[in-house]
Scaffold this motif. Structure first.
Motif, PDB file in Angstrom:
ATOM      1  N   GLN A  37      -3.703  16.763  10.549  1.00 46.99           N
ATOM      2  CA  GLN A  37      -3.460  16.199  11.865  1.00 46.99           C
ATOM      3  C   GLN A  37      -2.357  15.161  11.740  1.00 46.99           C
ATOM      4  OE1 GLN A  37      -7.298  14.906  13.275  1.00 46.99           O
ATOM      5  NE2 GLN A  37      -8.028  16.997  13.529  1.00 46.99           N
ATOM      6  N   GLU A  38      -2.082  14.463  12.818  1.00 47.50           N
ATOM      7  CA  GLU A  38      -0.920  13.572  12.862  1.00 47.50           C
ATOM      8  C   GLU A  38      -0.931  12.499  11.780  1.00 47.50           C
ATOM      9  OE1 GLU A  38      -1.233  15.505  16.840  1.00 47.50           O
ATOM     10  OE2 GLU A  38      -2.653  14.623  15.470  1.00 47.50           O
ATOM     11  N   GLN A  39      -2.020  11.749  11.651  1.00 50.51           N
ATOM     12  CA  GLN A  39      -2.050  10.675  10.650  1.00 50.51           C
ATOM     13  C   GLN A  39      -1.886  11.241   9.246  1.00 50.51           C
ATOM     14  OE1 GLN A  39      -5.523   8.210  11.074  1.00 50.51           O
ATOM     15  NE2 GLN A  39      -4.768   7.247  12.943  1.00 50.51           N
ATOM     16  N   HIS A  40      -2.604  12.303   8.957  1.00 46.71           N
ATOM     17  CA  HIS A  40      -2.531  12.938   7.639  1.00 46.71           C
ATOM     18  C   HIS A  40      -1.099  13.381   7.339  1.00 46.71           C
ATOM     19  CE1 HIS A  40      -2.906  16.128   4.650  1.00 46.71           C
ATOM     20  NE2 HIS A  40      -4.079  15.633   4.329  1.00 46.71           N
ATOM     21  N   GLY A  41      -0.494  14.078   8.280  1.00 41.45           N
ATOM     22  CA  GLY A  41       0.872  14.567   8.090  1.00 41.45           C
ATOM     23  C   GLY A  41       1.870  13.437   7.908  1.00 41.45           C
ATOM     24  N   ARG A  42       1.717  12.383   8.683  1.00 42.57           N
ATOM     25  CA  ARG A  42       2.642  11.247   8.578  1.00 42.57           C
ATOM     26  C   ARG A  42       2.492  10.544   7.229  1.00 42.57           C
ATOM     27  NH1 ARG A  42       7.007   9.535   8.221  1.00 42.57           N
ATOM     28  NH2 ARG A  42       7.275   7.304   8.359  1.00 42.57           N
ATOM     29  N   LEU A  43       1.245  10.336   6.800  1.00 39.64           N
ATOM     30  CA  LEU A  43       1.024   9.693   5.502  1.00 39.64           C
ATOM     31  C   LEU A  43       1.552  10.552   4.358  1.00 39.64           C
ATOM     32  CD1 LEU A  43      -2.544   8.209   6.084  1.00 39.64           C
ATOM     33  CD2 LEU A  43      -0.412   6.914   5.796  1.00 39.64           C
ATOM     34  N   GLN A  44       1.342  11.849   4.443  1.00 36.46           N
ATOM     35  CA  GLN A  44       1.817  12.761   3.401  1.00 36.46           C
ATOM     36  C   GLN A  44       3.335  12.713   3.294  1.00 36.46           C
ATOM     37  OE1 GLN A  44       0.215  16.665   3.960  1.00 36.46           O
ATOM     38  NE2 GLN A  44       1.318  17.552   2.261  1.00 36.46           N
ATOM     39  N   LEU A  45       3.997  12.872   4.402  1.00 35.60           N
ATOM     40  CA  LEU A  45       5.458  12.841   4.422  1.00 35.60           C
ATOM     41  C   LEU A  45       5.989  11.454   4.049  1.00 35.60           C
ATOM     42  CD1 LEU A  45       8.013  14.488   5.156  1.00 35.60           C
ATOM     43  CD2 LEU A  45       7.749  13.638   7.484  1.00 35.60           C
ATOM     44  N   GLY A  46       5.367  10.408   4.596  1.00 35.11           N
ATOM     45  CA  GLY A  46       5.837   9.049   4.358  1.00 35.11           C
ATOM     46  C   GLY A  46       5.675   8.594   2.916  1.00 35.11           C
ATOM     47  N   VAL A  47       4.506   8.822   2.322  1.00 30.23           N
ATOM     48  CA  VAL A  47       4.286   8.407   0.938  1.00 30.23           C
ATOM     49  C   VAL A  47       5.201   9.206   0.007  1.00 30.23           C
ATOM     50  CG1 VAL A  47       2.613   8.324  -0.966  1.00 30.23           C
ATOM     51  CG2 VAL A  47       1.946   7.546   1.328  1.00 30.23           C
ATOM     52  N   GLY A  48       5.305  10.510   0.247  1.00 22.80           N
ATOM     53  CA  GLY A  48       6.221  11.325  -0.558  1.00 22.80           C
ATOM     54  C   GLY A  48       7.655  10.843  -0.434  1.00 22.80           C
ATOM     55  N   GLY A  49       8.050  10.461   0.774  1.00 19.43           N
ATOM     56  CA  GLY A  49       9.406   9.945   0.993  1.00 19.43           C
ATOM     57  C   GLY A  49       9.654   8.620   0.280  1.00 19.43           C
ATOM     58  N   LEU A  50       8.670   7.720   0.331  1.00 19.62           N
ATOM     59  CA  LEU A  50       8.814   6.429  -0.368  1.00 19.62           C
ATOM     60  C   LEU A  50       8.954   6.643  -1.873  1.00 19.62           C
ATOM     61  CD1 LEU A  50       6.167   4.262   1.538  1.00 19.62           C
ATOM     62  CD2 LEU A  50       8.663   4.054   1.669  1.00 19.62           C
ATOM     63  N   ILE A  51       8.150   7.552  -2.410  1.00 18.49           N
ATOM     64  CA  ILE A  51       8.233   7.840  -3.848  1.00 18.49           C
ATOM     65  C   ILE A  51       9.595   8.430  -4.180  1.00 18.49           C
ATOM     66  CG2 ILE A  51       7.338   9.347  -5.676  1.00 18.49           C
ATOM     67  CD1 ILE A  51       4.516   8.873  -4.401  1.00 18.49           C
ATOM     68  N   ASP A  52      10.007   9.452  -3.443  1.00 18.37           N
ATOM     69  CA  ASP A  52      11.292  10.100  -3.728  1.00 18.37           C
ATOM     70  C   ASP A  52      12.470   9.143  -3.568  1.00 18.37           C
ATOM     71  OD1 ASP A  52      10.280  12.543  -4.488  1.00 18.37           O
ATOM     72  OD2 ASP A  52      10.764  13.556  -2.606  1.00 18.37           O
ATOM     73  N   GLN A  53      12.425   8.312  -2.525  1.00 10.99           N
ATOM     74  CA  GLN A  53      13.524   7.365  -2.270  1.00 10.99           C
ATOM     75  C   GLN A  53      13.718   6.421  -3.459  1.00 10.99           C
ATOM     76  OE1 GLN A  53      12.788   5.007   1.212  1.00 10.99           O
ATOM     77  NE2 GLN A  53      14.847   4.168   1.263  1.00 10.99           N
ATOM     78  N   PHE A  54      12.620   6.026  -4.087  1.00  6.33           N
ATOM     79  CA  PHE A  54      12.705   5.149  -5.250  1.00  6.33           C
ATOM     80  C   PHE A  54      12.980   5.941  -6.532  1.00  6.33           C
ATOM     81  CE2 PHE A  54      10.772   3.113  -8.921  1.00  6.33           C
ATOM     82  CZ  PHE A  54      11.331   1.849  -8.875  1.00  6.33           C
ATOM     83  N   ALA A  55      12.272   7.034  -6.729  1.00 10.44           N
ATOM     84  CA  ALA A  55      12.234   7.706  -8.033  1.00 10.44           C
ATOM     85  C   ALA A  55      13.402   8.653  -8.307  1.00 10.44           C
ATOM     86  CB  ALA A  55      10.921   8.480  -8.168  1.00 10.44           C
ATOM     87  N   ILE A  56      13.871   9.381  -7.317  1.00 10.98           N
ATOM     88  CA  ILE A  56      14.915  10.381  -7.584  1.00 10.98           C
ATOM     89  C   ILE A  56      16.228   9.739  -8.037  1.00 10.98           C
ATOM     90  CG2 ILE A  56      16.369  12.166  -6.527  1.00 10.98           C
ATOM     91  CD1 ILE A  56      13.852  13.139  -5.037  1.00 10.98           C
TER      92      ILE A  56
END
Length: 186
Positions: A37-56
């Motif tokens: 649902q919305e919260q789940h999808g936003r958290l999934q995309l957002g946390v993955g984005g924060l990790i990638d933005q720092f780590a890649i």
């Protein structure tokens, strides 16, 4: 939700066509993931984005959404899987592959309204007992995060508590507040 496919081996399960939402094989039982649902999808995309933005840019790690992970006699599809850069599933020319038999270094599971946090906590415990360095369980309802690590006691993190991922992402600063702030529009 349990799917009525009985007595399948892991190999037979893996031969089945993929479904949406994905099927998972755990302890000889086949279940279907809950549609996010919305919260789940936003958290999934957002946390993955924060990790990638720092780590890649630092070539530390890379996050994958809904990646099938098959090891230890199970085939699961965590909400996020993170591989250290040196362990990325790549071919001889450095291109990401489509299938890997190696477990990720970090797994993130997000509790959906139809899911049991207790069942996901047992899964996270199993993951770290079977080679995952860290498993995070994010509970939007409770606004807490559990961090599972081998041979460590798990306690809820809340508010300004820092989520320690230094062994995978050295220098990455992420708090529980940062995670749940991803749900805010202002």
């Amino acid at each position: 939700m349990a799917v009525r496919l009985k007595d399948l081996s892991l190999e037979q399960f893996l031969a089945l066509p993929e479904k949406k939402p994905a099927l998972e094989y755990e302890e000889g039982r086949i279940t279907q993931k809950v549609s996010p649902q919305e919260q789940h999808g936003r958290l999934q995309l957002g946390v993955g984005g924060l990790i990638d933005q720092f780590a890649i840019p630092r070539k530390l790690a890379m996050a994958f959404s809904e990646l099938r992970c098959t090891f230890g006699g199970r085939s699961l599809v965590p909400d996020l899987s993170v591989f250290r850069w040196s362990r990325l599933p790549v071919n001889a020319v450095g291109k990401i592959t489509n299938k890997t038999a190696r477990p990720p270094d970090l797994v993130v599971e997000i509790v959906s309204p139809e899911q049991s946090a207790r069942v996901l906590a047992r899964r996270c415990s199993w993951l770290v007992a079977n080679g995952i360095a860290v498993a995070l369980l994010i509970d939007p309802e409770d606004e807490s995060i559990l961090s599972f690590r081998p041979n460590q006691i798990t306690a809820p993190l809340r508010g300004s508590d820092r989520i320690d991922l230094d062994d995978i992402l050295p220098g990455f600063i992420l708090t529980v507040h940062d995670v749940f702030n991803l749900l805010m529009t202002e």
